[in-house]
Write a protein that holds these residues in place. Structure first.
Motif, PDB file in Angstrom:
ATOM      1  N   VAL A 146      13.342  12.647  54.716  1.00 17.11           N
ATOM      2  CA  VAL A 146      12.923  14.034  54.890  1.00 17.11           C
ATOM      3  C   VAL A 146      12.748  14.565  53.472  1.00 17.11           C
ATOM      4  CG1 VAL A 146      13.622  16.341  55.629  1.00 17.11           C
ATOM      5  CG2 VAL A 146      14.124  14.366  57.071  1.00 17.11           C
ATOM      6  N   PHE A 147      11.564  15.062  53.183  1.00 15.62           N
ATOM      7  CA  PHE A 147      11.288  15.627  51.867  1.00 15.62           C
ATOM      8  C   PHE A 147      11.420  17.139  51.969  1.00 15.62           C
ATOM      9  CE2 PHE A 147       8.945  11.670  52.083  1.00 15.62           C
ATOM     10  CZ  PHE A 147       9.263  11.068  50.880  1.00 15.62           C
ATOM     11  N   MET A 148      12.154  17.712  51.038  1.00 15.23           N
ATOM     12  CA  MET A 148      12.324  19.162  50.993  1.00 15.23           C
ATOM     13  C   MET A 148      11.874  19.640  49.635  1.00 15.23           C
ATOM     14  SD  MET A 148      16.080  19.422  52.678  1.00 15.23           S
ATOM     15  CE  MET A 148      16.106  21.179  52.495  1.00 15.23           C
ATOM     16  N   GLU A 149      11.116  20.720  49.624  1.00 15.12           N
ATOM     17  CA  GLU A 149      10.640  21.281  48.362  1.00 15.12           C
ATOM     18  C   GLU A 149      11.063  22.738  48.277  1.00 15.12           C
ATOM     19  OE1 GLU A 149       6.546  21.585  45.750  1.00 15.12           O
ATOM     20  OE2 GLU A 149       6.443  20.953  47.837  1.00 15.12           O
ATOM     21  N   PHE A 150      11.913  23.034  47.298  1.00 16.84           N
ATOM     22  CA  PHE A 150      12.344  24.407  47.034  1.00 16.84           C
ATOM     23  C   PHE A 150      11.396  24.975  45.981  1.00 16.84           C
ATOM     24  CE2 PHE A 150      16.182  22.195  48.458  1.00 16.84           C
ATOM     25  CZ  PHE A 150      16.572  23.032  49.501  1.00 16.84           C
ATOM     26  N   CYS A 151      10.621  25.966  46.369  1.00 17.74           N
ATOM     27  CA  CYS A 151       9.538  26.486  45.524  1.00 17.74           C
ATOM     28  C   CYS A 151      10.037  27.589  44.607  1.00 17.74           C
ATOM     29  CB  CYS A 151       8.397  26.978  46.396  1.00 17.74           C
ATOM     30  SG  CYS A 151       7.748  25.705  47.494  1.00 17.74           S
ATOM     31  N   VAL A 152      10.500  27.197  43.427  1.00 18.03           N
ATOM     32  CA  VAL A 152      10.929  28.140  42.387  1.00 18.03           C
ATOM     33  C   VAL A 152      10.335  27.629  41.080  1.00 18.03           C
ATOM     34  CG1 VAL A 152      12.868  29.222  41.195  1.00 18.03           C
ATOM     35  CG2 VAL A 152      13.099  28.591  43.612  1.00 18.03           C
ATOM     36  N   GLU A 153       9.449  28.423  40.488  1.00 17.68           N
ATOM     37  CA  GLU A 153       8.809  28.010  39.239  1.00 17.68           C
ATOM     38  C   GLU A 153       9.735  28.221  38.047  1.00 17.68           C
ATOM     39  OE1 GLU A 153       4.856  29.339  38.493  1.00 17.68           O
ATOM     40  OE2 GLU A 153       4.297  29.204  40.598  1.00 17.68           O
ATOM     41  N   ASP A 154       9.650  27.321  37.072  1.00 13.93           N
ATOM     42  CA  ASP A 154      10.410  27.398  35.824  1.00 13.93           C
ATOM     43  C   ASP A 154      11.891  27.667  36.068  1.00 13.93           C
ATOM     44  OD1 ASP A 154       8.014  26.997  34.416  1.00 13.93           O
ATOM     45  OD2 ASP A 154       7.574  29.145  34.466  1.00 13.93           O
ATOM     46  N   LYS A 175      14.366  15.880  42.353  1.00 15.54           N
ATOM     47  CA  LYS A 175      13.520  15.822  41.164  1.00 15.54           C
ATOM     48  C   LYS A 175      13.017  17.225  40.860  1.00 15.54           C
ATOM     49  CE  LYS A 175       9.153  13.961  39.543  1.00 15.54           C
ATOM     50  NZ  LYS A 175       7.939  13.259  39.935  1.00 15.54           N
ATOM     51  N   ARG A 176      13.174  17.646  39.638  1.00 16.39           N
ATOM     52  CA  ARG A 176      12.746  18.978  39.229  1.00 16.39           C
ATOM     53  C   ARG A 176      11.421  18.898  38.493  1.00 16.39           C
ATOM     54  NH1 ARG A 176      14.220  21.855  34.291  1.00 16.39           N
ATOM     55  NH2 ARG A 176      13.536  23.998  34.566  1.00 16.39           N
ATOM     56  N   SER A 177      10.497  19.797  38.834  1.00 16.54           N
ATOM     57  CA  SER A 177       9.241  19.929  38.102  1.00 16.54           C
ATOM     58  C   SER A 177       9.115  21.395  37.683  1.00 16.54           C
ATOM     59  CB  SER A 177       8.054  19.505  38.978  1.00 16.54           C
ATOM     60  OG  SER A 177       7.834  20.448  39.998  1.00 16.54           O
ATOM     61  N   GLY A 178       8.049  21.739  37.013  1.00 19.37           N
ATOM     62  CA  GLY A 178       7.853  23.104  36.570  1.00 19.37           C
ATOM     63  C   GLY A 178       7.632  24.089  37.699  1.00 19.37           C
ATOM     64  N   ARG A 179       7.209  23.598  38.858  1.00 20.80           N
ATOM     65  CA  ARG A 179       6.883  24.481  39.977  1.00 20.80           C
ATOM     66  C   ARG A 179       7.903  24.471  41.105  1.00 20.80           C
ATOM     67  NH1 ARG A 179       1.155  25.133  41.733  1.00 20.80           N
ATOM     68  NH2 ARG A 179       0.628  26.573  40.084  1.00 20.80           N
ATOM     69  N   SER A 180       8.683  23.391  41.210  1.00 13.01           N
ATOM     70  CA  SER A 180       9.601  23.292  42.344  1.00 13.01           C
ATOM     71  C   SER A 180      10.656  22.222  42.098  1.00 13.01           C
ATOM     72  CB  SER A 180       8.823  22.975  43.618  1.00 13.01           C
ATOM     73  OG  SER A 180       8.212  21.704  43.504  1.00 13.01           O
ATOM     74  N   ILE A 181      11.599  22.150  43.034  1.00 12.99           N
ATOM     75  CA  ILE A 181      12.614  21.097  43.052  1.00 12.99           C
ATOM     76  C   ILE A 181      12.426  20.348  44.364  1.00 12.99           C
ATOM     77  CG2 ILE A 181      15.070  20.552  43.093  1.00 12.99           C
ATOM     78  CD1 ILE A 181      13.837  23.822  41.648  1.00 12.99           C
ATOM     79  N   THR A 182      12.133  19.064  44.295  1.00 15.34           N
ATOM     80  CA  THR A 182      11.889  18.253  45.481  1.00 15.34           C
ATOM     81  C   THR A 182      13.095  17.365  45.739  1.00 15.34           C
ATOM     82  OG1 THR A 182       9.527  18.241  44.997  1.00 15.34           O
ATOM     83  CG2 THR A 182      10.319  16.603  46.571  1.00 15.34           C
ATOM     84  N   CYS A 183      13.540  17.338  46.987  1.00 12.14           N
ATOM     85  CA  CYS A 183      14.668  16.496  47.387  1.00 12.14           C
ATOM     86  C   CYS A 183      14.170  15.424  48.339  1.00 12.14           C
ATOM     87  CB  CYS A 183      15.736  17.343  48.066  1.00 12.14           C
ATOM     88  SG  CYS A 183      16.389  18.641  47.007  1.00 12.14           S
ATOM     89  N   PHE A 184      14.564  14.204  48.066  1.00 10.74           N
ATOM     90  CA  PHE A 184      14.228  13.052  48.890  1.00 10.74           C
ATOM     91  C   PHE A 184      15.500  12.686  49.643  1.00 10.74           C
ATOM     92  CE2 PHE A 184      12.057  13.048  44.843  1.00 10.74           C
ATOM     93  CZ  PHE A 184      10.731  13.003  45.204  1.00 10.74           C
ATOM     94  N   VAL A 185      15.588  13.071  50.902  1.00 10.80           N
ATOM     95  CA  VAL A 185      16.804  12.904  51.694  1.00 10.80           C
ATOM     96  C   VAL A 185      16.607  11.753  52.662  1.00 10.80           C
ATOM     97  CG1 VAL A 185      18.424  14.052  53.238  1.00 10.80           C
ATOM     98  CG2 VAL A 185      17.250  15.383  51.468  1.00 10.80           C
TER      99      VAL A 185
END
Length: 125
Positions: free
Chosen positions: A17-25, A68-78
């Motif tokens: 299950v992929f989860m993406e928390f959308c918070v920039e920077d 994994k954190r990127s400039g636009r979001s934090i993605t979780c690979f569960v």
């Protein structure tokens, strides 16, 4: 300052299950993945704190899950505990995010949308 929930997208796949928390920077990112829940928190550049605690629909393998954190979001690979079992929803509880409107009243009056000065200019030209 009050905490807010981060906008969360999720995708169901056979093994994960992929989860993406959308918070920039984001800063001060903390992700805790347990067998039955995820706890996420961070801050944005304005100092607003985001916090999500989600009880999963089913058990997951927290030892084989990553973020994994990127400039636009934090993605979780569960990693799912039971592979190839589709999740109808992300959460344990069947939570409705949008409430149904139970009563319908008459439509609002639109009288205040007319601007006499605009219509007068249009007719005089």
């Amino acid at each position: 300052m009050a905490r807010q929930h981060a906008r969360t997208l999720w995708y169901d796949r056979p093994k994960y299950v992929f989860m993406e928390f959308c918070v920039e920077d984001s800063t001060d990112v903390h992700v805790l993945i347990e067998d039955h829940r995820i706890v996420f928190s961070c801050k944005n550049p304005d100092g607003v704190e985001f916090y999500n605690e989600i009880e999963f629909y089913a058990k997951v393998n927290c030892k084989d899950s990553r973020d994994k954190r990127s400039g636009r979001s934090i993605t979780c690979f569960v990693r799912k505990w039971k592979e190839k079992v589709a999740w109808p929803r992300l959460t344990k509880e069947d939570i409705k995010l949008l409430k149904k409107v139970s009563t319908k009243g008459p439509p609002p009056a639109m009288d205040d949308l007319d601007d006499d000065s605009d219509s007068a200019d249009a007719t005089s030209n």
